[in-house]
Design a protein around this motif. Sequence first.
Motif, PDB file in Angstrom:
ATOM      1  N   ILE A  29      22.437  12.427 -63.888  1.00 48.90           N
ATOM      2  CA  ILE A  29      21.909  13.469 -64.794  1.00 48.90           C
ATOM      3  C   ILE A  29      21.583  14.648 -64.025  1.00 48.90           C
ATOM      4  O   ILE A  29      21.753  15.851 -64.373  1.00 48.90           O
ATOM      5  CB  ILE A  29      20.459  12.976 -65.275  1.00 48.90           C
ATOM      6  CG1 ILE A  29      20.790  11.776 -66.200  1.00 48.90           C
ATOM      7  CG2 ILE A  29      19.840  14.296 -66.211  1.00 48.90           C
ATOM      8  CD1 ILE A  29      21.800  12.064 -67.525  1.00 48.90           C
ATOM      9  N   ALA A  30      21.346  14.626 -62.489  1.00 51.23           N
ATOM     10  CA  ALA A  30      21.154  15.774 -61.919  1.00 51.23           C
ATOM     11  C   ALA A  30      22.430  16.400 -61.654  1.00 51.23           C
ATOM     12  O   ALA A  30      22.534  17.483 -61.737  1.00 51.23           O
ATOM     13  CB  ALA A  30      20.620  15.417 -60.496  1.00 51.23           C
ATOM     14  N   CYS A  32      24.762  16.351 -63.913  1.00 53.31           N
ATOM     15  CA  CYS A  32      25.427  17.061 -65.082  1.00 53.31           C
ATOM     16  C   CYS A  32      24.671  18.398 -65.053  1.00 53.31           C
ATOM     17  O   CYS A  32      25.078  19.511 -65.550  1.00 53.31           O
ATOM     18  CB  CYS A  32      24.539  16.326 -66.356  1.00 53.31           C
ATOM     19  SG  CYS A  32      25.802  14.898 -66.697  1.00 53.31           S
ATOM     20  N   ALA A  33      23.310  18.486 -64.577  1.00 49.91           N
ATOM     21  CA  ALA A  33      22.592  19.960 -64.595  1.00 49.91           C
ATOM     22  C   ALA A  33      23.194  20.760 -63.676  1.00 49.91           C
ATOM     23  O   ALA A  33      23.412  21.935 -63.794  1.00 49.91           O
ATOM     24  CB  ALA A  33      21.074  19.551 -63.866  1.00 49.91           C
ATOM     25  N   ALA A  34      23.637  20.309 -62.368  1.00 49.06           N
ATOM     26  CA  ALA A  34      24.426  21.173 -61.269  1.00 49.06           C
ATOM     27  C   ALA A  34      25.767  21.363 -61.980  1.00 49.06           C
ATOM     28  O   ALA A  34      26.195  22.755 -61.842  1.00 49.06           O
ATOM     29  CB  ALA A  34      24.654  20.279 -60.065  1.00 49.06           C
ATOM     30  N   GLY A  36      26.156  22.341 -65.199  1.00 46.16           N
ATOM     31  CA  GLY A  36      25.814  23.487 -66.110  1.00 46.16           C
ATOM     32  C   GLY A  36      25.586  24.918 -65.309  1.00 46.16           C
ATOM     33  O   GLY A  36      25.938  25.953 -65.850  1.00 46.16           O
ATOM     34  N   LEU A  37      24.872  24.682 -64.346  1.00 42.63           N
ATOM     35  CA  LEU A  37      24.551  25.819 -63.378  1.00 42.63           C
ATOM     36  C   LEU A  37      25.740  26.494 -62.801  1.00 42.63           C
ATOM     37  O   LEU A  37      26.077  27.673 -62.703  1.00 42.63           O
ATOM     38  CB  LEU A  37      23.461  25.611 -62.321  1.00 42.63           C
ATOM     39  CG  LEU A  37      22.345  25.088 -62.771  1.00 42.63           C
ATOM     40  CD1 LEU A  37      21.319  24.762 -61.854  1.00 42.63           C
ATOM     41  CD2 LEU A  37      21.715  26.432 -63.539  1.00 42.63           C
ATOM     42  N   VAL A  87      21.944  17.751 -70.984  1.00 44.39           N
ATOM     43  CA  VAL A  87      21.336  18.299 -69.855  1.00 44.39           C
ATOM     44  C   VAL A  87      22.435  19.444 -69.233  1.00 44.39           C
ATOM     45  O   VAL A  87      22.087  20.405 -69.011  1.00 44.39           O
ATOM     46  CB  VAL A  87      21.017  17.192 -68.543  1.00 44.39           C
ATOM     47  CG1 VAL A  87      20.460  18.110 -67.362  1.00 44.39           C
ATOM     48  CG2 VAL A  87      19.984  16.305 -69.065  1.00 44.39           C
ATOM     49  N   CYS A  88      23.509  19.072 -69.101  1.00 47.57           N
ATOM     50  CA  CYS A  88      24.473  20.096 -68.715  1.00 47.57           C
ATOM     51  C   CYS A  88      24.536  21.389 -69.565  1.00 47.57           C
ATOM     52  O   CYS A  88      24.420  22.594 -69.114  1.00 47.57           O
ATOM     53  CB  CYS A  88      25.834  19.230 -68.866  1.00 47.57           C
ATOM     54  SG  CYS A  88      27.258  20.739 -68.278  1.00 47.57           S
ATOM     55  N   LEU A  90      21.998  22.437 -71.540  1.00 47.64           N
ATOM     56  CA  LEU A  90      20.822  23.149 -71.220  1.00 47.64           C
ATOM     57  C   LEU A  90      20.672  23.923 -69.953  1.00 47.64           C
ATOM     58  O   LEU A  90      20.361  25.332 -69.889  1.00 47.64           O
ATOM     59  CB  LEU A  90      19.501  22.304 -71.266  1.00 47.64           C
ATOM     60  CG  LEU A  90      19.121  21.615 -72.327  1.00 47.64           C
ATOM     61  CD1 LEU A  90      17.901  20.590 -72.416  1.00 47.64           C
ATOM     62  CD2 LEU A  90      18.445  22.818 -73.560  1.00 47.64           C
ATOM     63  N   PHE A  91      21.260  23.631 -68.936  1.00 49.04           N
ATOM     64  CA  PHE A  91      21.398  24.355 -67.710  1.00 49.04           C
ATOM     65  C   PHE A  91      22.541  25.238 -67.538  1.00 49.04           C
ATOM     66  O   PHE A  91      22.449  26.133 -66.491  1.00 49.04           O
ATOM     67  CB  PHE A  91      21.520  23.138 -66.367  1.00 49.04           C
ATOM     68  CG  PHE A  91      20.242  22.888 -66.092  1.00 49.04           C
ATOM     69  CD1 PHE A  91      19.480  22.982 -64.890  1.00 49.04           C
ATOM     70  CD2 PHE A  91      19.749  21.616 -66.656  1.00 49.04           C
ATOM     71  CE1 PHE A  91      18.338  22.677 -64.481  1.00 49.04           C
ATOM     72  CE2 PHE A  91      18.501  21.070 -66.318  1.00 49.04           C
ATOM     73  CZ  PHE A  91      17.954  21.544 -65.319  1.00 49.04           C
ATOM     74  N   ALA A 116      23.115  23.750 -76.782  1.00 46.16           N
ATOM     75  CA  ALA A 116      23.305  22.692 -75.924  1.00 46.16           C
ATOM     76  C   ALA A 116      23.531  21.426 -76.645  1.00 46.16           C
ATOM     77  O   ALA A 116      24.097  20.470 -76.021  1.00 46.16           O
ATOM     78  CB  ALA A 116      22.077  22.597 -74.957  1.00 46.16           C
TER      79      ALA A 116
END
Length: 542
Positions: A29-30, A32-34, A36-37, A87-88, A90-91, A116
Amino acid sequence: MTQETVTAESREAPREPQAAGGPRRAPRIALCAAAGLIMYLAFPPNVLGPDEGGATGIWPLAPVGVALLALALRGLRPWAGALGGLVCGLFFFVPVLPGLRPIGTDVWLGLSLTEALYFAPMGAAMAYVSKTRLWPLWVAGLWVAQELVRGRVPLGGFPWARLAFSQTDTPYTAFAALGGAPLVSFATALTGTLLAFAVLAAAAKGLRTAALAVAGALAVPLVGLGVPTGSGGTGGSGTAAGESATVAVIQGNVPRSGMDFLGQRQAVLNNHIARTRELAAQVKAGEVPQPDLVVWPENASDLDPYNDPEARALIDAVVKEVGAPVLVGALTSTPDGTMVENRGIAWDPETGPGEYYTKRHPVPFGEYIPFRGVLTKIISRLDRVPRDFARGTQDNTLVMDGVPVGDVICFEVAYDGIVRDAAEARILVVQTNNATYGHTSLPWQQLAMSRLRAVEHDRTVLVAATSGISAIVAPDGTLIDRSREFTPDVQVASVPLRTSVTISDRLGGLPEWLLALVGVAGVGLALTARRRASRTGPGEAA
């Protein structure tokens, strides 16, 4: 049941990889967030700032972000893939859409969350097809499918921040002349999925396979560099020698940024009249050539020139003074007075207002209120839109001094079909009002879309904005001129009048549907394979 049967079933039944388990899900999940950023950084303006290359983002990060998301979702169950996709998203969308904050933080975050949500089913599908053959191809198709739906549903969709719009001046740009923005998104995503495939192959010590995947990832942009663009390069008839026009783009500026400029209607009109008079003086002094066409931005006159005699007289006088037809962006009332029309009016120095184009895609909650009777009782701020904008129905090609001009108003530039209709003309115009979103990423992202459209349709694009960013874009997507924000500006240039028809023009919306179908087909094949495995495994063991 015999021990042999148990052993056979355990060997044949499909198993989820251990990576899908709880202890290892958090790092996924982390990641995925990366992802997106990282994708967000691919969009303009880049980290160098608006005056240091802000017209583009760090474009190579777009396929890198796709690669990270593909790696993060690889082997997960669909529900976990949906969570990772959300999550991706959103970020990605929260930092890419902060230009909406002047309207309200709730609008910015609400729309970011809504956008998202489209990444959730895409993430589930990506996880589902990730264990099938050719999954990099299926995932690239799923990305186009997500953008197809997001750009249409609900309320006509919001196709902002498509992967293609991060590739304004890159090796992927030329794909737009073949298959429009959808093919650019597909090519960008395919590079990312092939990079992810290479990482997985290398981790499994399949170095030869990894090398082939890297070669494939590099081949995609190399093919893009080889795509011929420009007149005649993609199936067009070209431009005859000497067929050009001198154009002028007026940026009058507004008294102040944000929503408050809306109360300064007379001042905004006066600013555009003053800049046009400045142009007329420069022509008279021989400092610039006589323009064949002058473009004002959207909302240059929020005073209805049909019903306000003073506004009409001011516009008519300055058009005569400059001696060229002016495309006037104005707000007008419908005949019954109940609604507003956002128009581009072809104003002739001799005959006055003539043909016009009314914006076909008004902005939900900005130019009209869906479910007005209910929502205005809940959200009092919506009263700032007292009358809904009417939806235009007419063609967006206007003939000005014998030259067909295709008009697109504001965020309509994000919609493939509307721009494609306008590209039947010989020159494209994007009239926009970015005063509300000044000093944010949105004007830069809109400029990036305009540059991609120039390549997609082999047309000069004139971007006229009340407060910036105004620009003159050549058919190959390069910037001939560009304004600063909140600075009065007059741009004059000689530009080609194209008659070419690109392959993208000929194919229309077909590439998008075919590429989306690739993703859907991948899901279908994965479903068929799983059902076959569940049927044949126990039977063979028995």
